[in-house]
Design a protein around this motif. Sequence first.
Motif, PDB file in Angstrom:
ATOM      1  N   UNK A  29     -10.601 -25.103  -1.151  1.00 59.95           N
ATOM      2  CA  UNK A  29      -9.637 -25.141  -0.060  1.00 59.95           C
ATOM      3  C   UNK A  29      -8.218 -25.371  -0.574  1.00 59.95           C
ATOM      4  N   UNK A  30      -8.094 -26.195  -1.622  1.00 62.21           N
ATOM      5  CA  UNK A  30      -6.772 -26.447  -2.204  1.00 62.21           C
ATOM      6  C   UNK A  30      -6.221 -25.188  -2.856  1.00 62.21           C
ATOM      7  N   UNK A  31      -7.069 -24.480  -3.610  1.00 61.24           N
ATOM      8  CA  UNK A  31      -6.636 -23.245  -4.269  1.00 61.24           C
ATOM      9  C   UNK A  31      -6.263 -22.191  -3.239  1.00 61.24           C
ATOM     10  N   UNK A  32      -7.029 -22.137  -2.134  1.00 60.22           N
ATOM     11  CA  UNK A  32      -6.738 -21.163  -1.077  1.00 60.22           C
ATOM     12  C   UNK A  32      -5.357 -21.393  -0.457  1.00 60.22           C
ATOM     13  N   UNK A  33      -4.894 -22.645  -0.488  1.00 62.30           N
ATOM     14  CA  UNK A  33      -3.577 -22.973   0.078  1.00 62.30           C
ATOM     15  C   UNK A  33      -2.464 -22.969  -0.967  1.00 62.30           C
ATOM     16  N   UNK A  34      -2.787 -22.546  -2.197  1.00 59.67           N
ATOM     17  CA  UNK A  34      -1.783 -22.504  -3.266  1.00 59.67           C
ATOM     18  C   UNK A  34      -1.408 -21.054  -3.536  1.00 59.67           C
ATOM     19  N   UNK A  35      -0.121 -20.760  -3.650  1.00 61.58           N
ATOM     20  CA  UNK A  35       0.297 -19.354  -3.763  1.00 61.58           C
ATOM     21  C   UNK A  35      -0.008 -18.688  -5.103  1.00 61.58           C
ATOM     22  N   UNK A  36      -0.213 -19.461  -6.163  1.00 66.53           N
ATOM     23  CA  UNK A  36      -0.344 -18.839  -7.493  1.00 66.53           C
ATOM     24  C   UNK A  36      -1.684 -19.074  -8.182  1.00 66.53           C
ATOM     25  N   UNK A  37      -2.405 -20.116  -7.837  1.00 65.68           N
ATOM     26  CA  UNK A  37      -3.652 -20.420  -8.543  1.00 65.68           C
ATOM     27  C   UNK A  37      -4.773 -19.474  -8.096  1.00 65.68           C
ATOM     28  N   UNK A  38      -5.448 -18.793  -9.048  1.00 69.75           N
ATOM     29  CA  UNK A  38      -6.593 -17.944  -8.681  1.00 69.75           C
ATOM     30  C   UNK A  38      -7.863 -18.785  -8.537  1.00 69.75           C
ATOM     31  N   UNK A  39      -8.826 -18.274  -7.764  1.00 71.74           N
ATOM     32  CA  UNK A  39     -10.077 -19.000  -7.568  1.00 71.74           C
ATOM     33  C   UNK A  39     -10.851 -19.159  -8.872  1.00 71.74           C
ATOM     34  N   UNK A  40     -10.677 -18.226  -9.774  1.00 73.44           N
ATOM     35  CA  UNK A  40     -11.437 -18.275 -11.027  1.00 73.44           C
ATOM     36  C   UNK A  40     -11.087 -19.491 -11.872  1.00 73.44           C
ATOM     37  N   UNK A  41      -9.911 -20.104 -11.634  1.00 70.48           N
ATOM     38  CA  UNK A  41      -9.497 -21.220 -12.473  1.00 70.48           C
ATOM     39  C   UNK A  41     -10.430 -22.414 -12.296  1.00 70.48           C
ATOM     40  N   UNK A  42     -10.938 -22.619 -11.063  1.00 67.80           N
ATOM     41  CA  UNK A  42     -11.856 -23.740 -10.848  1.00 67.80           C
ATOM     42  C   UNK A  42     -13.157 -23.517 -11.605  1.00 67.80           C
ATOM     43  N   UNK A  43     -13.672 -22.296 -11.559  1.00 72.76           N
ATOM     44  CA  UNK A  43     -14.903 -21.976 -12.285  1.00 72.76           C
ATOM     45  C   UNK A  43     -14.705 -22.177 -13.787  1.00 72.76           C
ATOM     46  N   UNK A  44     -13.581 -21.727 -14.290  1.00 71.78           N
ATOM     47  CA  UNK A  44     -13.292 -21.874 -15.725  1.00 71.78           C
ATOM     48  C   UNK A  44     -13.234 -23.343 -16.125  1.00 71.78           C
ATOM     49  N   UNK A  45     -12.533 -24.143 -15.343  1.00 71.74           N
ATOM     50  CA  UNK A  45     -12.420 -25.565 -15.690  1.00 71.74           C
ATOM     51  C   UNK A  45     -13.760 -26.283 -15.560  1.00 71.74           C
ATOM     52  N   UNK A  46     -14.574 -25.867 -14.591  1.00 68.95           N
ATOM     53  CA  UNK A  46     -15.899 -26.469 -14.429  1.00 68.95           C
ATOM     54  C   UNK A  46     -16.774 -26.151 -15.638  1.00 68.95           C
ATOM     55  N   UNK A  47     -16.737 -24.894 -16.094  1.00 68.59           N
ATOM     56  CA  UNK A  47     -17.537 -24.502 -17.259  1.00 68.59           C
ATOM     57  C   UNK A  47     -17.058 -25.223 -18.519  1.00 68.59           C
ATOM     58  N   UNK A  48     -15.752 -25.359 -18.663  1.00 67.85           N
ATOM     59  CA  UNK A  48     -15.212 -26.083 -19.825  1.00 67.85           C
ATOM     60  C   UNK A  48     -15.672 -27.542 -19.796  1.00 67.85           C
ATOM     61  N   UNK A  49     -15.688 -28.143 -18.610  1.00 64.87           N
ATOM     62  CA  UNK A  49     -16.110 -29.536 -18.490  1.00 64.87           C
ATOM     63  C   UNK A  49     -17.559 -29.758 -18.865  1.00 64.87           C
ATOM     64  N   UNK A  50     -18.405 -28.765 -18.600  1.00 63.91           N
ATOM     65  CA  UNK A  50     -19.835 -28.910 -18.898  1.00 63.91           C
ATOM     66  C   UNK A  50     -20.208 -28.382 -20.278  1.00 63.91           C
ATOM     67  N   UNK A  51     -19.291 -27.639 -20.908  1.00 64.96           N
ATOM     68  CA  UNK A  51     -19.597 -26.994 -22.192  1.00 64.96           C
ATOM     69  C   UNK A  51     -19.262 -27.932 -23.343  1.00 64.96           C
ATOM     70  N   UNK A  52     -20.171 -28.860 -23.610  1.00 64.45           N
ATOM     71  CA  UNK A  52     -19.967 -29.823 -24.696  1.00 64.45           C
ATOM     72  C   UNK A  52     -21.297 -30.106 -25.384  1.00 64.45           C
ATOM     73  N   UNK A  53     -21.293 -30.026 -26.697  1.00 67.22           N
ATOM     74  CA  UNK A  53     -22.499 -30.318 -27.473  1.00 67.22           C
ATOM     75  C   UNK A  53     -22.979 -31.743 -27.220  1.00 67.22           C
ATOM     76  N   UNK A  54     -22.055 -32.673 -27.104  1.00 67.19           N
ATOM     77  CA  UNK A  54     -22.424 -34.079 -26.940  1.00 67.19           C
ATOM     78  C   UNK A  54     -23.153 -34.331 -25.624  1.00 67.19           C
ATOM     79  N   UNK A  55     -22.900 -33.487 -24.618  1.00 63.15           N
ATOM     80  CA  UNK A  55     -23.564 -33.666 -23.334  1.00 63.15           C
ATOM     81  C   UNK A  55     -25.055 -33.354 -23.401  1.00 63.15           C
TER      82      UNK A  55
END
Length: 427
Positions: A29-55
């Motif tokens: 909902x926040x991204x939908x109300x932002x003029x420049x952020x694409x929806x894909x950025x949330x998916x990318x950041x979520x994948x980066x957050x989970x992509x860790x060997x230590x996890x």
Amino acid sequence: MAGVLMLSFGVMMVLGLPIAFAMALAAVMTIANHPTLPFSVFVQRALIGADSYSLLAIPFFILAGNIMNVGGITARIISFANACVGRFSGGLGLTTVMSCMVFSGVSGSAVADATALGKVLIPGMKRSGYDPGYAAAITASASVMGPIIPPSIPLVIYALSVGKGVSVAALFLGGVIPGLLLGGGLAVVVYLISRARKYPVHEAVPMREVLRSGSKAIWALMMPFVILFGVTGGVVTVTESAAVAVLYALFVAMVIHRELSWRQLWSICVQSGLDSAVVMIIIAFAAGFGWLMAVSGLPREIAAWIGAFSDNPWVILILINVLLLIVGCFMEAIAAMIILIPVLIPIVEAVGIDLVHFGLVIVFNLMLGLLTPPVGILLYICGNFAQVKIERVVREVLPFLGVGFGVLAIITFVPEVVLWLPRLVLQ
């Protein structure tokens, strides 16, 4: 942007959505109300957050705990604990505290402790005449030791979130004394309440029976030391130690005790996968949510407000503790950590607070949130085993929460309680 994010998140929580989906929908909902952020950025950041060997340590520790539970190892821990403390007032309650203390050295998870031990010990306490709400409260409170006594899934996540060379081994060692203090305090409260209520006392067990049950549980009792010494001795990393814990649990359950079959192992792996998925989806969505919050500038504003309020480290710790206690009532602990750590670390570094000390403060504090409504997941798990309404469990858990707050105050204002053992072993 920050207003839309937090308002959306608050609405989702009020509607009762699971924490992971509340964060995801608020971010969308926040991204939908932002003029420049694409929806894909949330998916990318979520994948980066989970992509860790230590996890990878998380599913391995969950799997090790489940193997021990099904493979008869947990039953031996309970039997040994009962032989040691069953003769005292509130013997079954004391057995629960001691069993949780030992099992904490394996699972690294409060929910795992409550689930594995609660389904056995809570019905046992009810049959012995314990009030069902009281039985649930003991088990829920003792399960909090799971993430404090090493190994600890939240401490692994804290180390990954902070980075900057924060040692997981130091965090693990730092949790030993606070965990023992909590266990000792809970045992005292259980003894006093049980004596006042005249709950039944088991007959004293001869020393040879204590030794016999201890010999049966020796493999389980050795497991925390195998993990801790492997990590602190530099033999294995935290992730490797979790894999070693799985192999160790498999060997004991299938070769030593011979109570685990290959057919059971498949169902254990499926359940462990489901348990791990719940944790990982929270980590992933919290990472995306936290990134959006950082972009909004809200962390800087909070840090500036706290910094302007005081530069005294003790005042800062009091303010942070109050904030965490409030957050812990409404948010799942892992999600709260991933969102708040980037906000709080610059503040505590600015006033010279040790990051290992702060790690135990934040984890201990948020674990107490597992005992506070409305989220308080341990209250619901143990209340379900006891077949009582949550209100009865909440009433009975208050004295144990008092112990938790007391230990939190000790580790907050006496950093050496946390730092003494890491400095002794690692330096």
